[in-house]
Design an enzyme around this catalytic site. Structure first.
Site, PDB file in Angstrom:
ATOM      1  N   ASP A  76       3.017  12.212  15.236  1.00  0.00           N
ATOM      2  CA  ASP A  76       3.293  12.026  13.757  1.00  0.00           C
ATOM      3  C   ASP A  76       2.040  12.371  13.161  1.00  0.00           C
ATOM      4  O   ASP A  76       1.390  11.667  11.969  1.00  0.00           O
ATOM      5  CB  ASP A  76       3.848  10.583  13.188  1.00  0.00           C
ATOM      6  CG  ASP A  76       4.577  10.728  11.775  1.00  0.00           C
ATOM      7  OD1 ASP A  76       4.881  11.852  11.447  1.00  0.00           O
ATOM      8  OD2 ASP A  76       4.803   9.746  11.239  1.00  0.00           O
ATOM      9  N   VAL A  83       4.015  -0.608   4.149  1.00  0.00           N
ATOM     10  CA  VAL A  83       2.628  -1.168   4.694  1.00  0.00           C
ATOM     11  C   VAL A  83       2.017  -2.094   3.580  1.00  0.00           C
ATOM     12  O   VAL A  83       1.852  -1.523   2.338  1.00  0.00           O
ATOM     13  CB  VAL A  83       1.471   0.015   5.103  1.00  0.00           C
ATOM     14  CG1 VAL A  83       0.176  -0.403   5.464  1.00  0.00           C
ATOM     15  CG2 VAL A  83       2.167   1.027   5.994  1.00  0.00           C
ATOM     16  N   LEU A 109       0.692  -1.180  -0.086  1.00  0.00           N
ATOM     17  CA  LEU A 109       0.052  -0.025   0.009  1.00  0.00           C
ATOM     18  C   LEU A 109       0.973   1.263  -0.060  1.00  0.00           C
ATOM     19  O   LEU A 109       0.349   2.194  -0.583  1.00  0.00           O
ATOM     20  CB  LEU A 109      -1.034  -0.084   1.277  1.00  0.00           C
ATOM     21  CG  LEU A 109      -1.908  -1.179   1.146  1.00  0.00           C
ATOM     22  CD1 LEU A 109      -2.753  -0.956   2.597  1.00  0.00           C
ATOM     23  CD2 LEU A 109      -2.994  -0.880  -0.003  1.00  0.00           C
ATOM     24  N   GLY A 110       2.007   1.325   0.640  1.00  0.00           N
ATOM     25  CA  GLY A 110       2.697   2.254   0.574  1.00  0.00           C
ATOM     26  C   GLY A 110       4.104   2.108   1.450  1.00  0.00           C
ATOM     27  O   GLY A 110       4.206   1.064   2.079  1.00  0.00           O
ATOM     28  N   GLY A 144       9.734   6.182   5.835  1.00  0.00           N
ATOM     29  CA  GLY A 144      10.896   5.987   6.512  1.00  0.00           C
ATOM     30  C   GLY A 144      11.042   4.987   7.737  1.00  0.00           C
ATOM     31  O   GLY A 144      11.905   4.514   8.113  1.00  0.00           O
TER      32      GLY A 144
END
Length: 690
Positions: free
Chosen positions: A494, A382, A374-375, A378
């Protein structure tokens, strides 16, 4: 001879006439009895109803609801985001006349809620009295299948319900994720209490878990004279307790229409659940008939099946013959398990169901193949996956171990965060460990991350202002819950558009708790080293390493500017002189041209007042001085319009705060990122100008 034949014919015709008359008489009696049975909820007040299982019952069922082969009423079938209803098909007369008050009535039923996950179930069920059996416009999930966001709270609903809710919904002011509530036209219960019962022997309260999977009893009684509603519950083998769980005074004559239907509604959300009704009884002006537990259908078996008696006899006899085969199988299994071996230490035993088998995650993601990616960032990659046991879609994040950070403490915080339930937070379902990796398992959000909609190709449709403002308010609500409403203070650390995920209904949910930290309320909130994303880091976090809810507020302020302007906080590819978003917005504010900072792709199709308010609030939240930033409760009030933005004025708008920071020994340029002359350090007033 002819005379005998004649007499025989006359006698035969006479018998035929008698037989025909008797047949018609018994058929008339059958119709009369059947008619009386259908009309037993008449205005005479003698109505009663008893279901010992539902085989052959003529109930009105829809959506996911069905009657199983062994007679269970199954309201939901284990699929996600579904709803189901079951009603007695004939409307009941609760009044002796249309102008009369609602009569006394009593309800008893046995139910069970089961989920693939032993620690949670989404969502609950309810017994309802309603003017119609048509709930096609109702929504599943937190609306329990009989309400939606538009009609919730409307007096025109004419609905009385007793909810058995298994999740805490902040929007309905739920007391916890395991409660019983009395609802009048609204999912904000007029009264609720944790599920349980009062022991008649010791007069003590005993907790019960609605998601235990065990069958339970509920009694709902309405006293028409006293206008009193009482709800009682107990385990299956315990008689009705003397003391009700909850009691409330409310005149149902102001609520119920004449006539009305009685029945059940249930719904599921992102996790699969099954809601069962085993038996049901109803009495008008009398107690509901007693349900014989021994005659009820059995719930489906939970857990693995027992070995057959034949197998138990054969295994000891054949054990010697198959020892060699078993040895070979063990060797093969050991070799195979090395492929799925997870790292588990003794201290992880206490975390129980929160630790998921690595093998399940490996199968769920098809071996972490790239086509399930999915992505990546750093802190890891995922992957999308589907858990093999529950068929629940999840997102699995692989994070590298940090040896200097005590893994036991880190996992303890991850597990604790896994208890958080809020509609604007992505649920952390559990974790797993293998070799040098930590795997975090979240709910899968079908519409991906917010940044993909903010920074998409100009030719692709973008989010409208109404959607953006709704997402902003949702993330604010989630942060308010983390900072002030949960049992501990949670600092996310975050907050950014790429960590805001969108569910199937485009609701914003704050995710990625891999960097979050927990603290007791009132304790010293600080970290040993800086973690976060450049462009979102508060100055004091960079210089001192001390994290607090106000460092989250700073990042949320940058997030507000990011969503409204459709630009990244730090644009490393910028060709002009304004790579810093906050400086660019501040300059527009100083020049009285704040609307020019709004995302041009909105093409003026937005509320200028709302957009400017959000931009000013973003500047206020990202102020370099913590004492001038609002907390999340104040931010919620600003966004809801309940509180005006404060007036902050300084004599020197360009260099006042910047000079003050330098006098205190701060270097604003080194604290975050290169800045222009209109640095965020120059904020002096955010109340005026567009």
């Amino acid at each position: 001879m002819a005379c005998v034949v004649l007499h025989s014919c006359i006698y035969y015709n006479f018998l035929q006439a008698i037989h025909s008359s008797l047949t018609k008489f018994f058929f008339f009696c059958f119709l009369l009895c059947f008619g009386l049975d259908l009309a037993f909820f008449s205005r005479t007040g003698d109505g009663k109803l008893l279901y010992l299982g539902f085989t052959g019952a003529s109930l009105t069922v829809d959506n996911a609801a069905t009657i199983t082969s062994n007679g269970l009423l199954e309201l939901t079938n284990g699929s996600i985001n579904c709803k189901g209803h079951a009603f007695y098909p004939i409307p009941l007369h609760f009044r002796k006349s249309h102008n009369d008050t609602v009569q006394s009535f009593s309800v008893a039923f046995m139910f069970a809620i089961r989920s693939s996950y032993p620690i949670m179930s989404l969502h609950g069920m309810a017994f309802i009295v309603a003017p119609s059996t048509n709930f096609s416009d109702a929504v599943a999930s937190q609306y329990l299948g009989f309400m939606n966001s538009q009609n919730n709270g409307n007096l025109s609903n004419h609905i009385f319900a007793v909810e058995l809710d298994t999740i805490l919904n902040i929007e309905f002011d739920d007391i916890n994720d395991n409660h019983v509530g009395i609802d009048i036209n609204n999912l904000h219960s007029i009264l609720s209490y944790p599920a349980g019962y009062y022991d008649d022997t010791y007069s003590s309260f005993r907790n019960m878990s609605l998601i235990s999977g065990d069958a339970m009893q509920v009694w709902v009684d309405y006293n028409g004279q006293a206008k009193k509603i009482s709800v009682t519950m107990a385990p299956l083998q315990i008689a009705k307790p003397i003391r009700p769980l909850i009691s409330a005074y409310y005149d149902l004559s102001t609520v119920l229409k004449e006539p009305s239907y009685i029945g059940f509604s249930a719904s599921t959300g992102a996790a699969d659940s099954r809601h069962y009704v085993l038996g049901w009884s109803f009495g008008m002006n009398k107690a509901a008939p007693v349900i014989n537990i021994a005659q009820l259908p059995k719930l489906p078996r939970q857990g693995p099946k027992h070995q057959s008696k034949l197998l138990e006899i054969i295994l000891p006899i054949a054990s010697a013959a198959i020892m060699i085969v078993l040895g070979a199988v063990v060797i093969l299994l050991v070799k195979r398990r090395k492929r799925y071996a997870g790292l588990k230490e003794d201290w992880e035993v206490e975390f129980g169901a929160h630790r998921l088998p690595y093998k399940d995650l490996h199968h769920a993601t098809k071996g972490f193949q790239n086509n399930h990616l999915l992505g990546a960032g750093g802190f890891g990659k995922v992957y999308k996956g589907t858990l093999p046991s529950s068929k629940l879609e999840v997102a699995v994040k692989k994070v590298s171990h940090e040896s200097r950070q005590g893994m036991k403490e880190f996992v303890a915080e991850i597990v604790s965060i896994g208890h958080i339930r809020h509609r604007n937070l992505v649920r952390l379902l559990g974790y797993s460990r293998r070799k040098g990796e930590l795997l975090l398992v979240y709910d899968f959000m079908s519409n991906g991350s917010l940044d993909k909609y903010l920074y998409c190709d100009e030719h692709k449709p973008t989010l409208g202002w109404a959607q953006r403002f709704w997402i902003i308010k949702g993330i604010a609500s989630g942060l308010f819950y983390l900072h002030e409403q949960w049992e501990k203070v949670v600092i996310h650390r975050d907050i950014k558009a790429s960590n805001v995920l969108l569910d199937s209904e485009m609701n914003g949910r704050l995710g990625d708790f891999g960097l979050a930290r927990l603290y007791d309320h009132g304790s010293d909130l600080q970290t040993t080293h800086v973690i976060g994303t450049m462009g979102y880091l508060a100055p004091e976090l960079v210089s001192t390493g001390k994290a607090s809810p106000l460092t989250d507020v700073f990042a949320f302020g940058i997030f507000l500017l990011e969503v409204t302007c459709g630009q990244r906080p730090v644009d490393n590819n910028a060709q002009g002189n304004q790579p810093i978003l906050v400086d660019w917005v501040l300059e527009h504010w100083c020049n009285g041209s704040l609307t020019e900072a709004v995302d041009t792709r909105l093409q003026s199709d937005y509320s200028a007042d709302e957009a400017c308010m959000v931009l000013k609030l973003g500047l206020l939240c990202s102020h370099p001085f913590t004492n001038l930033r609002p907390n999340m409760q104040q931010i919620m009030r600003y966004l809801d319009g309940d509180l005006p933005l404060p007036e902050l004025t300084h004599t020197d708008m360009s260099y006042g705060i910047l000079s003050l920071m330098q006098n205190e020994g701060f270097d604003p340029y080194a604290l975050s990122y290169p800045s222009s002359k209109a640095s965020i350090g120059t904020i002096s007033s955010i109340s005026g100008g567009r």
